[in-house]
Design a protein around this motif. Structure first.
Motif, PDB file in Angstrom:
ATOM      1  N   ALA A  20     -25.834  34.411  27.375  1.00 41.29           N
ATOM      2  CA  ALA A  20     -24.915  33.372  27.818  1.00 41.29           C
ATOM      3  C   ALA A  20     -23.931  34.021  28.779  1.00 41.29           C
ATOM      4  O   ALA A  20     -23.889  35.245  28.912  1.00 41.29           O
ATOM      5  CB  ALA A  20     -24.184  32.763  26.632  1.00 41.29           C
ATOM      6  N   VAL A  21     -23.140  33.210  29.448  1.00 44.64           N
ATOM      7  CA  VAL A  21     -22.084  33.764  30.288  1.00 44.64           C
ATOM      8  C   VAL A  21     -21.066  34.435  29.375  1.00 44.64           C
ATOM      9  O   VAL A  21     -20.366  33.773  28.615  1.00 44.64           O
ATOM     10  CB  VAL A  21     -21.419  32.671  31.142  1.00 44.64           C
ATOM     11  CG1 VAL A  21     -20.269  33.256  31.952  1.00 44.64           C
ATOM     12  CG2 VAL A  21     -22.442  32.024  32.070  1.00 44.64           C
ATOM     13  N   ALA A  22     -21.035  35.749  29.434  1.00 43.14           N
ATOM     14  CA  ALA A  22     -20.148  36.528  28.554  1.00 43.14           C
ATOM     15  C   ALA A  22     -19.679  37.750  29.329  1.00 43.14           C
ATOM     16  O   ALA A  22     -20.074  38.879  29.061  1.00 43.14           O
ATOM     17  CB  ALA A  22     -20.892  36.944  27.279  1.00 43.14           C
ATOM     18  N   THR A  23     -18.852  37.491  30.335  1.00 43.32           N
ATOM     19  CA  THR A  23     -18.436  38.568  31.245  1.00 43.32           C
ATOM     20  C   THR A  23     -17.408  39.505  30.639  1.00 43.32           C
ATOM     21  O   THR A  23     -17.093  40.543  31.216  1.00 43.32           O
ATOM     22  CB  THR A  23     -17.873  37.963  32.538  1.00 43.32           C
ATOM     23  OG1 THR A  23     -16.848  37.017  32.206  1.00 43.32           O
ATOM     24  CG2 THR A  23     -18.973  37.233  33.308  1.00 43.32           C
ATOM     25  N   ASP A  24     -16.861  39.130  29.472  1.00 43.03           N
ATOM     26  CA  ASP A  24     -15.936  40.013  28.770  1.00 43.03           C
ATOM     27  C   ASP A  24     -16.069  39.732  27.279  1.00 43.03           C
ATOM     28  O   ASP A  24     -16.876  38.916  26.854  1.00 43.03           O
ATOM     29  CB  ASP A  24     -14.490  39.804  29.249  1.00 43.03           C
ATOM     30  CG  ASP A  24     -14.052  38.348  29.149  1.00 43.03           C
ATOM     31  OD1 ASP A  24     -14.192  37.755  28.056  1.00 43.03           O
ATOM     32  OD2 ASP A  24     -13.588  37.794  30.158  1.00 43.03           O
ATOM     33  N   ALA A  25     -15.264  40.398  26.489  1.00 41.91           N
ATOM     34  CA  ALA A  25     -15.369  40.271  25.031  1.00 41.91           C
ATOM     35  C   ALA A  25     -14.458  39.184  24.476  1.00 41.91           C
ATOM     36  O   ALA A  25     -14.352  39.041  23.264  1.00 41.91           O
ATOM     37  CB  ALA A  25     -15.031  41.609  24.378  1.00 41.91           C
ATOM     38  N   VAL A  26     -13.827  38.416  25.353  1.00 39.83           N
ATOM     39  CA  VAL A  26     -12.826  37.442  24.907  1.00 39.83           C
ATOM     40  C   VAL A  26     -13.272  36.016  25.193  1.00 39.83           C
ATOM     41  O   VAL A  26     -13.264  35.162  24.298  1.00 39.83           O
ATOM     42  CB  VAL A  26     -11.461  37.716  25.579  1.00 39.83           C
ATOM     43  CG1 VAL A  26     -10.438  36.685  25.126  1.00 39.83           C
ATOM     44  CG2 VAL A  26     -10.994  39.123  25.258  1.00 39.83           C
ATOM     45  N   SER A  27     -13.632  35.738  26.440  1.00 40.86           N
ATOM     46  CA  SER A  27     -13.960  34.363  26.827  1.00 40.86           C
ATOM     47  C   SER A  27     -15.232  33.900  26.133  1.00 40.86           C
ATOM     48  O   SER A  27     -16.130  34.679  25.854  1.00 40.86           O
ATOM     49  CB  SER A  27     -14.117  34.263  28.345  1.00 40.86           C
ATOM     50  OG  SER A  27     -15.116  35.148  28.796  1.00 40.86           O
ATOM     51  N   ARG A  28     -15.288  32.606  25.856  1.00 44.13           N
ATOM     52  CA  ARG A  28     -16.421  32.018  25.132  1.00 44.13           C
ATOM     53  C   ARG A  28     -16.966  30.863  25.938  1.00 44.13           C
ATOM     54  O   ARG A  28     -16.277  29.893  26.195  1.00 44.13           O
ATOM     55  CB  ARG A  28     -15.966  31.541  23.752  1.00 44.13           C
ATOM     56  CG  ARG A  28     -15.490  32.664  22.846  1.00 44.13           C
ATOM     57  CD  ARG A  28     -14.346  32.223  21.956  1.00 44.13           C
ATOM     58  NE  ARG A  28     -14.766  31.197  21.018  1.00 44.13           N
ATOM     59  CZ  ARG A  28     -13.993  30.207  20.622  1.00 44.13           C
ATOM     60  NH1 ARG A  28     -12.771  30.083  21.117  1.00 44.13           N
ATOM     61  NH2 ARG A  28     -14.440  29.324  19.746  1.00 44.13           N
ATOM     62  N   SER A  29     -18.208  30.979  26.333  1.00 39.34           N
ATOM     63  CA  SER A  29     -18.837  29.957  27.153  1.00 39.34           C
ATOM     64  C   SER A  29     -19.269  28.778  26.294  1.00 39.34           C
ATOM     65  O   SER A  29     -19.196  28.803  25.058  1.00 39.34           O
ATOM     66  CB  SER A  29     -20.052  30.541  27.872  1.00 39.34           C
ATOM     67  OG  SER A  29     -21.083  30.810  26.934  1.00 39.34           O
ATOM     68  N   VAL A  35     -25.921  37.959  18.385  1.00 43.76           N
ATOM     69  CA  VAL A  35     -25.294  38.938  19.270  1.00 43.76           C
ATOM     70  C   VAL A  35     -25.444  38.414  20.696  1.00 43.76           C
ATOM     71  O   VAL A  35     -26.555  38.320  21.221  1.00 43.76           O
ATOM     72  CB  VAL A  35     -25.948  40.328  19.127  1.00 43.76           C
ATOM     73  CG1 VAL A  35     -25.357  41.295  20.144  1.00 43.76           C
ATOM     74  CG2 VAL A  35     -25.747  40.853  17.716  1.00 43.76           C
ATOM     75  N   VAL A  36     -24.320  38.044  21.299  1.00 43.38           N
ATOM     76  CA  VAL A  36     -24.341  37.398  22.608  1.00 43.38           C
ATOM     77  C   VAL A  36     -24.170  38.439  23.705  1.00 43.38           C
ATOM     78  O   VAL A  36     -23.217  39.222  23.700  1.00 43.38           O
ATOM     79  CB  VAL A  36     -23.220  36.345  22.710  1.00 43.38           C
ATOM     80  CG1 VAL A  36     -23.252  35.669  24.075  1.00 43.38           C
ATOM     81  CG2 VAL A  36     -23.366  35.310  21.606  1.00 43.38           C
ATOM     82  N   CYS A  37     -25.097  38.423  24.649  1.00 42.40           N
ATOM     83  CA  CYS A  37     -25.070  39.341  25.790  1.00 42.40           C
ATOM     84  C   CYS A  37     -24.891  38.558  27.080  1.00 42.40           C
ATOM     85  O   CYS A  37     -25.280  37.394  27.174  1.00 42.40           O
ATOM     86  CB  CYS A  37     -26.359  40.159  25.845  1.00 42.40           C
ATOM     87  SG  CYS A  37     -26.632  41.179  24.376  1.00 42.40           S
ATOM     88  N   ASN A  38     -24.326  39.210  28.068  1.00 39.59           N
ATOM     89  CA  ASN A  38     -23.985  38.536  29.322  1.00 39.59           C
ATOM     90  C   ASN A  38     -25.227  38.149  30.115  1.00 39.59           C
ATOM     91  O   ASN A  38     -26.164  38.935  30.271  1.00 39.59           O
ATOM     92  CB  ASN A  38     -23.095  39.442  30.168  1.00 39.59           C
ATOM     93  CG  ASN A  38     -22.576  38.742  31.405  1.00 39.59           C
ATOM     94  OD1 ASN A  38     -22.367  37.532  31.397  1.00 39.59           O
ATOM     95  ND2 ASN A  38     -22.368  39.487  32.474  1.00 39.59           N
ATOM     96  N   SER A  39     -25.210  36.921  30.630  1.00 38.65           N
ATOM     97  CA  SER A  39     -26.315  36.430  31.457  1.00 38.65           C
ATOM     98  C   SER A  39     -25.941  36.332  32.924  1.00 38.65           C
ATOM     99  O   SER A  39     -26.787  36.007  33.756  1.00 38.65           O
ATOM    100  CB  SER A  39     -26.730  35.028  30.979  1.00 38.65           C
ATOM    101  OG  SER A  39     -25.678  34.094  31.210  1.00 38.65           O
ATOM    102  N   TYR A  40     -24.687  36.608  33.265  1.00 35.11           N
ATOM    103  CA  TYR A  40     -24.173  36.302  34.601  1.00 35.11           C
ATOM    104  C   TYR A  40     -23.888  37.582  35.372  1.00 35.11           C
ATOM    105  O   TYR A  40     -22.956  38.317  35.043  1.00 35.11           O
ATOM    106  CB  TYR A  40     -22.904  35.454  34.489  1.00 35.11           C
ATOM    107  CG  TYR A  40     -22.288  35.073  35.814  1.00 35.11           C
ATOM    108  CD1 TYR A  40     -22.963  34.244  36.702  1.00 35.11           C
ATOM    109  CD2 TYR A  40     -21.029  35.534  36.165  1.00 35.11           C
ATOM    110  CE1 TYR A  40     -22.403  33.886  37.915  1.00 35.11           C
ATOM    111  CE2 TYR A  40     -20.447  35.177  37.377  1.00 35.11           C
ATOM    112  CZ  TYR A  40     -21.142  34.360  38.245  1.00 35.11           C
ATOM    113  OH  TYR A  40     -20.576  34.020  39.449  1.00 35.11           O
TER     114      TYR A  40
END
Length: 367
Positions: A12-21, A55-60
Protein backbone atom coordinates in the motif's frame (compact mmCIF):
# COMPACT_ATOMS: atom_id res chain seq x y z
CA UNK A 1 3.08 -12.67 21.76
CA UNK A 2 0.96 -15.34 20.09
CA UNK A 3 2.69 -18.73 19.79
CA UNK A 4 1.99 -19.09 16.04
CA UNK A 5 0.51 -15.95 14.47
CA UNK A 6 -0.53 -15.84 10.83
CA UNK A 7 1.42 -13.05 9.18
CA UNK A 8 0.30 -11.70 5.82
CA UNK A 9 2.04 -9.14 3.68
CA UNK A 10 0.47 -6.11 2.04
CA UNK A 11 1.52 -3.45 -0.43
CA UNK A 12 0.00 0.00 0.00
CA UNK A 13 1.10 3.61 -0.09
CA UNK A 14 3.30 3.65 3.00
CA UNK A 15 6.02 6.21 2.42
CA UNK A 16 6.76 6.50 6.14
CA UNK A 17 5.98 4.73 9.40
CA UNK A 18 3.26 7.18 10.44
CA UNK A 19 0.82 7.95 7.63
CA UNK A 20 -1.93 5.42 6.93
CA UNK A 21 -3.39 5.05 3.48
CA UNK A 22 -6.91 3.96 2.57
CA UNK A 23 -5.60 0.42 2.06
CA UNK A 24 -3.93 0.32 5.48
CA UNK A 25 -7.04 1.68 7.20
CA UNK A 26 -9.20 -1.03 5.62
CA UNK A 27 -6.78 -3.74 6.75
CA UNK A 28 -6.80 -2.31 10.27
CA UNK A 29 -10.58 -2.60 10.25
CA UNK A 30 -10.41 -6.22 9.07
CA UNK A 31 -7.94 -7.22 11.77
CA UNK A 32 -9.84 -5.32 14.47
CA UNK A 33 -13.19 -6.85 13.57
CA UNK A 34 -11.84 -10.35 13.20
CA UNK A 35 -9.79 -10.22 16.41
CA UNK A 36 -12.68 -8.81 18.45
CA UNK A 37 -15.01 -11.48 17.10
CA UNK A 38 -12.99 -14.71 17.27
CA UNK A 39 -9.47 -13.70 18.44
CA UNK A 40 -7.85 -15.81 15.73
CA UNK A 41 -8.03 -18.98 13.65
CA UNK A 42 -7.97 -22.42 15.17
CA UNK A 43 -4.97 -24.69 14.79
CA UNK A 44 -2.32 -23.05 16.96
CA UNK A 45 -0.04 -24.99 19.36
CA UNK A 46 -1.79 -26.58 22.34
CA UNK A 47 -5.21 -25.47 21.13
CA UNK A 48 -4.28 -21.80 20.89
CA UNK A 49 -5.74 -19.35 18.40
CA UNK A 50 -3.60 -18.11 15.54
CA UNK A 51 -3.91 -14.33 15.62
CA UNK A 52 -3.56 -12.20 12.48
CA UNK A 53 -1.11 -9.53 11.42
CA UNK A 54 -0.49 -7.62 8.20
CA UNK A 55 2.98 -6.26 7.49
CA UNK A 56 2.43 -3.29 5.19
CA UNK A 57 5.17 -2.36 2.72
CA UNK A 58 5.39 0.69 0.51
CA UNK A 59 3.93 0.46 -2.99
CA UNK A 60 4.70 4.01 -4.12
CA UNK A 61 8.02 4.78 -5.79
CA UNK A 62 7.45 7.76 -8.12
CA UNK A 63 11.08 7.80 -9.32
CA UNK A 64 11.10 4.09 -10.19
CA UNK A 65 10.27 2.84 -13.67
CA UNK A 66 6.91 1.04 -13.59
CA UNK A 67 7.39 -2.69 -14.01
CA UNK A 68 10.85 -2.58 -12.43
CA UNK A 69 11.40 -4.74 -9.37
CA UNK A 70 14.44 -2.97 -7.87
CA UNK A 71 12.50 -0.66 -5.54
CA UNK A 72 10.54 -3.63 -4.19
CA UNK A 73 13.49 -5.93 -3.51
CA UNK A 74 14.07 -4.91 0.16
CA UNK A 75 10.41 -5.43 1.06
CA UNK A 76 10.25 -8.69 -0.90
CA UNK A 77 13.35 -9.94 0.93
CA UNK A 78 11.63 -9.13 4.23
CA UNK A 79 8.24 -10.62 3.36
CA UNK A 80 9.45 -13.73 1.54
CA UNK A 81 12.81 -14.62 3.09
CA UNK A 82 12.45 -13.32 6.66
CA UNK A 83 8.74 -13.57 7.46
CA UNK A 84 7.82 -16.34 4.97
CA UNK A 85 4.38 -14.82 4.49
CA UNK A 86 2.00 -17.25 2.75
CA UNK A 87 -0.09 -14.49 1.18
CA UNK A 88 0.13 -10.84 0.18
CA UNK A 89 -2.61 -8.30 -0.48
CA UNK A 90 -1.02 -6.33 -3.30
CA UNK A 91 -2.54 -2.91 -3.99
CA UNK A 92 -0.14 -2.40 -6.87
CA UNK A 93 -0.42 -0.95 -10.34
CA UNK A 94 -0.65 -3.70 -13.01
CA UNK A 95 2.91 -3.38 -14.32
CA UNK A 96 4.39 -3.46 -10.81
CA UNK A 97 2.17 -6.38 -9.82
CA UNK A 98 3.23 -8.31 -12.91
CA UNK A 99 6.93 -7.69 -12.22
CA UNK A 100 6.72 -8.54 -8.51
CA UNK A 101 4.76 -11.73 -9.13
CA UNK A 102 6.66 -13.10 -12.12
CA UNK A 103 10.14 -12.21 -10.88
CA UNK A 104 9.80 -13.16 -7.24
CA UNK A 105 6.50 -14.28 -5.74
CA UNK A 106 5.67 -16.97 -8.28
CA UNK A 107 8.87 -18.90 -7.56
CA UNK A 108 8.32 -18.40 -3.82
CA UNK A 109 4.88 -20.00 -4.07
CA UNK A 110 3.21 -16.95 -2.48
CA UNK A 111 -0.53 -16.42 -2.78
CA UNK A 112 -1.37 -12.91 -4.03
CA UNK A 113 -4.70 -11.11 -4.10
CA UNK A 114 -5.19 -7.71 -5.71
CA UNK A 115 -8.09 -5.50 -4.63
CA UNK A 116 -8.17 -4.04 -8.13
CA UNK A 117 -9.07 -5.20 -11.62
CA UNK A 118 -7.14 -7.37 -14.05
CA UNK A 119 -5.79 -6.26 -17.43
CA UNK A 120 -5.07 -8.52 -20.38
CA UNK A 121 -1.39 -8.91 -19.54
CA UNK A 122 -2.11 -10.10 -16.01
CA UNK A 123 -4.83 -12.43 -17.28
CA UNK A 124 -2.31 -14.11 -19.56
CA UNK A 125 0.05 -15.05 -16.72
CA UNK A 126 0.44 -18.68 -15.67
CA UNK A 127 -0.05 -18.26 -11.93
CA UNK A 128 -0.93 -21.72 -10.60
CA UNK A 129 -4.13 -20.35 -9.08
CA UNK A 130 -2.14 -18.05 -6.77
CA UNK A 131 -2.90 -14.65 -8.33
CA UNK A 132 -6.44 -13.37 -7.77
CA UNK A 133 -8.27 -10.09 -8.38
CA UNK A 134 -11.28 -8.80 -6.50
CA UNK A 135 -12.63 -7.00 -9.57
CA UNK A 136 -13.12 -8.31 -13.09
CA UNK A 137 -11.10 -7.71 -16.22
CA UNK A 138 -11.04 -4.09 -17.30
CA UNK A 139 -12.80 -4.92 -20.57
CA UNK A 140 -15.82 -6.13 -18.55
CA UNK A 141 -16.71 -2.46 -18.13
CA UNK A 142 -17.02 -1.72 -21.85
CA UNK A 143 -20.68 -2.74 -22.42
CA UNK A 144 -21.86 -0.22 -19.82
CA UNK A 145 -20.55 2.64 -21.97
CA UNK A 146 -23.10 1.91 -24.72
CA UNK A 147 -26.33 2.92 -22.91
CA UNK A 148 -24.49 5.68 -21.01
CA UNK A 149 -23.35 7.28 -24.27
CA UNK A 150 -26.90 7.01 -25.65
CA UNK A 151 -28.23 8.86 -22.59
CA UNK A 152 -25.48 11.47 -22.87
CA UNK A 153 -26.34 11.98 -26.55
CA UNK A 154 -30.00 12.57 -25.70
CA UNK A 155 -29.07 14.94 -22.88
CA UNK A 156 -26.84 17.10 -25.09
CA UNK A 157 -29.33 17.34 -27.94
CA UNK A 158 -31.65 19.37 -25.75
CA UNK A 159 -29.39 22.30 -26.68
CA UNK A 160 -28.37 21.14 -30.14
CA UNK A 161 -27.89 24.69 -31.43
CA UNK A 162 -24.81 24.99 -29.19
CA UNK A 163 -23.20 21.71 -30.35
CA UNK A 164 -21.89 23.17 -33.63
CA UNK A 165 -22.93 20.14 -35.70
CA UNK A 166 -22.54 20.33 -39.50
CA UNK A 167 -26.32 19.89 -39.87
CA UNK A 168 -29.29 19.28 -37.54
CA UNK A 169 -29.39 15.70 -36.28
CA UNK A 170 -25.82 14.94 -37.36
CA UNK A 171 -23.84 12.48 -35.19
CA UNK A 172 -22.14 13.94 -32.15
CA UNK A 173 -18.34 14.04 -32.20
CA UNK A 174 -16.98 11.49 -29.72
CA UNK A 175 -13.31 11.51 -28.69
CA UNK A 176 -11.87 8.43 -26.99
CA UNK A 177 -8.67 9.33 -25.14
CA UNK A 178 -6.67 6.36 -23.88
CA UNK A 179 -3.46 6.07 -21.90
CA UNK A 180 -0.95 3.66 -23.40
CA UNK A 181 -1.26 0.85 -20.84
CA UNK A 182 -3.16 -2.44 -21.18
CA UNK A 183 -5.44 -1.52 -18.28
CA UNK A 184 -6.95 1.21 -20.49
CA UNK A 185 -6.42 -0.06 -24.04
CA UNK A 186 -8.30 -3.28 -23.16
CA UNK A 187 -11.39 -1.20 -22.39
CA UNK A 188 -10.94 0.91 -25.52
CA UNK A 189 -10.65 -2.13 -27.78
CA UNK A 190 -13.88 -3.57 -26.40
CA UNK A 191 -15.56 -0.16 -26.44
CA UNK A 192 -14.96 0.61 -30.11
CA UNK A 193 -16.65 -2.68 -31.07
CA UNK A 194 -19.94 -1.71 -29.41
CA UNK A 195 -22.86 -1.23 -31.84
CA UNK A 196 -23.78 2.00 -30.03
CA UNK A 197 -20.68 3.73 -31.35
CA UNK A 198 -21.98 3.58 -34.90
CA UNK A 199 -24.27 6.48 -33.98
CA UNK A 200 -21.30 8.79 -33.30
CA UNK A 201 -18.49 10.41 -35.25
CA UNK A 202 -15.60 8.73 -33.40
CA UNK A 203 -11.94 9.73 -33.20
CA UNK A 204 -9.34 8.00 -31.04
CA UNK A 205 -6.47 9.72 -29.24
CA UNK A 206 -3.66 8.26 -27.14
CA UNK A 207 -1.60 9.88 -24.41
CA UNK A 208 1.40 8.77 -22.43
CA UNK A 209 0.51 7.13 -19.14
CA UNK A 210 1.93 8.40 -15.87
CA UNK A 211 2.48 4.71 -15.10
CA UNK A 212 4.98 4.52 -17.95
CA UNK A 213 6.68 7.91 -17.87
CA UNK A 214 7.05 10.28 -14.93
CA UNK A 215 6.43 13.37 -17.10
CA UNK A 216 3.81 12.46 -19.72
CA UNK A 217 3.51 15.01 -22.54
CA UNK A 218 -0.16 15.73 -23.24
CA UNK A 219 0.18 19.00 -25.12
CA UNK A 220 -0.17 17.40 -28.57
CA UNK A 221 -3.35 15.57 -27.55
CA UNK A 222 -4.84 18.75 -26.12
CA UNK A 223 -4.22 20.54 -29.40
CA UNK A 224 -5.78 17.68 -31.35
CA UNK A 225 -8.85 17.80 -29.10
CA UNK A 226 -9.29 21.52 -29.74
CA UNK A 227 -9.07 20.84 -33.47
CA UNK A 228 -11.62 18.02 -33.33
CA UNK A 229 -13.90 19.88 -30.89
CA UNK A 230 -15.63 16.80 -29.47
CA UNK A 231 -19.07 16.98 -27.92
CA UNK A 232 -18.22 14.03 -25.68
CA UNK A 233 -14.82 12.90 -24.40
CA UNK A 234 -14.46 9.33 -23.12
CA UNK A 235 -11.36 9.39 -20.93
CA UNK A 236 -9.72 6.02 -20.26
CA UNK A 237 -6.70 7.23 -18.37
CA UNK A 238 -5.47 8.37 -14.98
CA UNK A 239 -3.58 11.23 -13.39
CA UNK A 240 -1.97 12.21 -16.71
CA UNK A 241 -5.42 13.22 -17.99
CA UNK A 242 -6.87 14.45 -14.71
CA UNK A 243 -3.99 16.72 -13.73
CA UNK A 244 -3.01 18.08 -17.15
CA UNK A 245 -5.70 17.66 -19.82
CA UNK A 246 -8.63 18.88 -17.71
CA UNK A 247 -6.92 22.23 -16.92
CA UNK A 248 -5.91 22.75 -20.56
CA UNK A 249 -9.51 22.31 -21.71
CA UNK A 250 -11.35 23.99 -18.84
CA UNK A 251 -9.22 26.93 -17.69
CA UNK A 252 -10.07 30.33 -19.12
CA UNK A 253 -11.74 30.88 -22.49
CA UNK A 254 -9.45 28.76 -24.65
CA UNK A 255 -12.17 26.19 -25.35
CA UNK A 256 -14.66 28.85 -26.45
CA UNK A 257 -12.08 30.56 -28.62
CA UNK A 258 -10.77 27.40 -30.28
CA UNK A 259 -14.26 25.97 -30.99
CA UNK A 260 -16.04 29.20 -31.98
CA UNK A 261 -18.30 29.15 -28.94
CA UNK A 262 -19.23 25.46 -28.98
CA UNK A 263 -20.65 24.21 -25.70
CA UNK A 264 -18.02 22.60 -23.49
CA UNK A 265 -17.72 18.80 -23.70
CA UNK A 266 -19.32 16.15 -21.58
CA UNK A 267 -16.80 13.78 -19.99
CA UNK A 268 -17.35 10.05 -19.60
CA UNK A 269 -14.68 8.86 -17.16
CA UNK A 270 -13.06 5.48 -16.67
CA UNK A 271 -13.56 3.47 -13.51
CA UNK A 272 -10.58 4.76 -11.51
CA UNK A 273 -10.74 8.48 -12.32
CA UNK A 274 -13.48 9.76 -10.01
CA UNK A 275 -11.64 10.11 -6.65
CA UNK A 276 -8.75 12.26 -7.92
CA UNK A 277 -11.03 14.32 -10.17
CA UNK A 278 -13.30 15.11 -7.22
CA UNK A 279 -10.38 15.81 -4.93
CA UNK A 280 -8.77 18.32 -7.30
CA UNK A 281 -11.74 20.09 -8.85
CA UNK A 282 -14.84 19.87 -6.67
CA UNK A 283 -14.11 23.26 -5.12
CA UNK A 284 -13.24 25.16 -8.31
CA UNK A 285 -16.77 26.21 -9.31
CA UNK A 286 -15.88 29.84 -8.61
CA UNK A 287 -12.83 29.87 -10.90
CA UNK A 288 -13.05 31.41 -14.38
CA UNK A 289 -13.47 29.20 -17.41
CA UNK A 290 -15.49 26.01 -17.50
CA UNK A 291 -15.14 25.09 -13.84
CA UNK A 292 -18.60 26.42 -12.88
CA UNK A 293 -20.29 23.69 -14.93
CA UNK A 294 -17.47 21.14 -14.81
CA UNK A 295 -19.02 18.80 -12.25
CA UNK A 296 -22.32 18.89 -14.12
CA UNK A 297 -20.58 17.61 -17.26
CA UNK A 298 -19.11 14.43 -15.81
CA UNK A 299 -20.55 10.93 -15.86
CA UNK A 300 -18.70 7.64 -15.62
CA UNK A 301 -18.53 3.89 -15.44
CA UNK A 302 -17.46 1.78 -12.48
CA UNK A 303 -17.80 -1.80 -11.31
CA UNK A 304 -21.28 -2.61 -10.11
CA UNK A 305 -22.03 -2.69 -6.41
CA UNK A 306 -24.60 -4.88 -4.71
CA UNK A 307 -28.22 -4.11 -5.54
CA UNK A 308 -29.01 -4.45 -1.84
CA UNK A 309 -26.63 -1.97 -0.23
CA UNK A 310 -27.42 -2.88 3.39
CA UNK A 311 -24.11 -4.61 4.09
CA UNK A 312 -22.17 -2.01 2.12
CA UNK A 313 -23.66 0.85 4.13
CA UNK A 314 -22.94 -0.98 7.38
CA UNK A 315 -19.30 -1.44 6.37
CA UNK A 316 -19.01 2.22 5.32
CA UNK A 317 -20.35 3.36 8.69
CA UNK A 318 -17.87 1.15 10.55
CA UNK A 319 -14.99 2.35 8.36
CA UNK A 320 -15.82 6.00 9.01
CA UNK A 321 -16.31 5.44 12.74
CA UNK A 322 -12.95 3.69 13.00
CA UNK A 323 -11.19 6.62 11.28
CA UNK A 324 -12.61 9.65 13.02
CA UNK A 325 -9.09 11.06 13.24
CA UNK A 326 -9.65 12.17 9.64
CA UNK A 327 -11.33 15.52 9.06
CA UNK A 328 -13.58 13.89 6.48
CA UNK A 329 -13.64 10.06 6.77
CA UNK A 330 -15.88 9.88 3.70
CA UNK A 331 -12.71 10.18 1.58
CA UNK A 332 -12.23 6.47 2.35
CA UNK A 333 -15.45 5.43 0.65
CA UNK A 334 -15.22 3.39 -2.52
CA UNK A 335 -12.44 1.18 -1.15
CA UNK A 336 -14.59 -1.83 -0.22
CA UNK A 337 -12.68 -4.13 -2.57
CA UNK A 338 -9.64 -3.71 -0.29
CA UNK A 339 -11.67 -4.66 2.77
CA UNK A 340 -13.08 -7.67 0.93
CA UNK A 341 -9.63 -8.74 -0.26
CA UNK A 342 -8.37 -8.71 3.33
CA UNK A 343 -11.23 -10.94 4.43
CA UNK A 344 -10.69 -13.26 1.45
CA UNK A 345 -7.12 -13.84 2.64
CA UNK A 346 -8.37 -14.67 6.12
CA UNK A 347 -11.17 -16.92 4.86
CA UNK A 348 -8.73 -18.73 2.55
CA UNK A 349 -6.49 -19.46 5.51
CA UNK A 350 -9.49 -20.78 7.46
CA UNK A 351 -10.61 -22.95 4.54
CA UNK A 352 -7.10 -24.36 4.15
CA UNK A 353 -7.64 -26.17 7.47
CA UNK A 354 -5.05 -27.12 10.07
CA UNK A 355 -1.70 -27.27 8.29
CA UNK A 356 1.67 -27.42 9.97
CA UNK A 357 3.06 -24.44 8.03
CA UNK A 358 0.59 -22.31 6.10
CA UNK A 359 1.85 -21.72 2.55
CA UNK A 360 0.65 -20.04 -0.61
CA UNK A 361 -0.61 -23.25 -2.14
CA UNK A 362 -2.72 -23.86 0.99
CA UNK A 363 -4.33 -20.42 0.54
CA UNK A 364 -4.93 -21.16 -3.15
CA UNK A 365 -6.65 -24.40 -2.19
CA UNK A 366 -8.65 -22.58 0.49
CA UNK A 367 -9.67 -19.94 -2.02
Amino acid sequence: RAPAPIIFGAYAVATDAVSRSTVTRNLELVVSEFTNKVTGLRGGPNGSRRTLAFVVCNSYYPDSTPGSIEAFEPSLDHLVDTLHVPGILAALQPKDLQAVFTQRLDAAGTFVISPYDQDGELAALADGGRLWHMLGTTSDLAPAYGPLLKRTDAYLRRGEEFLKLPEPGAPLRLAIVTANVAQQTDVRDALVDLPALSDFDVEQFQIQSALVTSTPDVSAVAGQLFDYAPNIIVALAGSEFIETVFPLLETGNTWNTETDGQTRPMYVLGSSMAPETWSLYSTKQGDPGGWKSFMDRIVGVAYASAEDATLLRSYENRLKAANNDLKDPSVLLGSESVYDAGYMLVYSAAAAGHVAVLQGEDLARGM
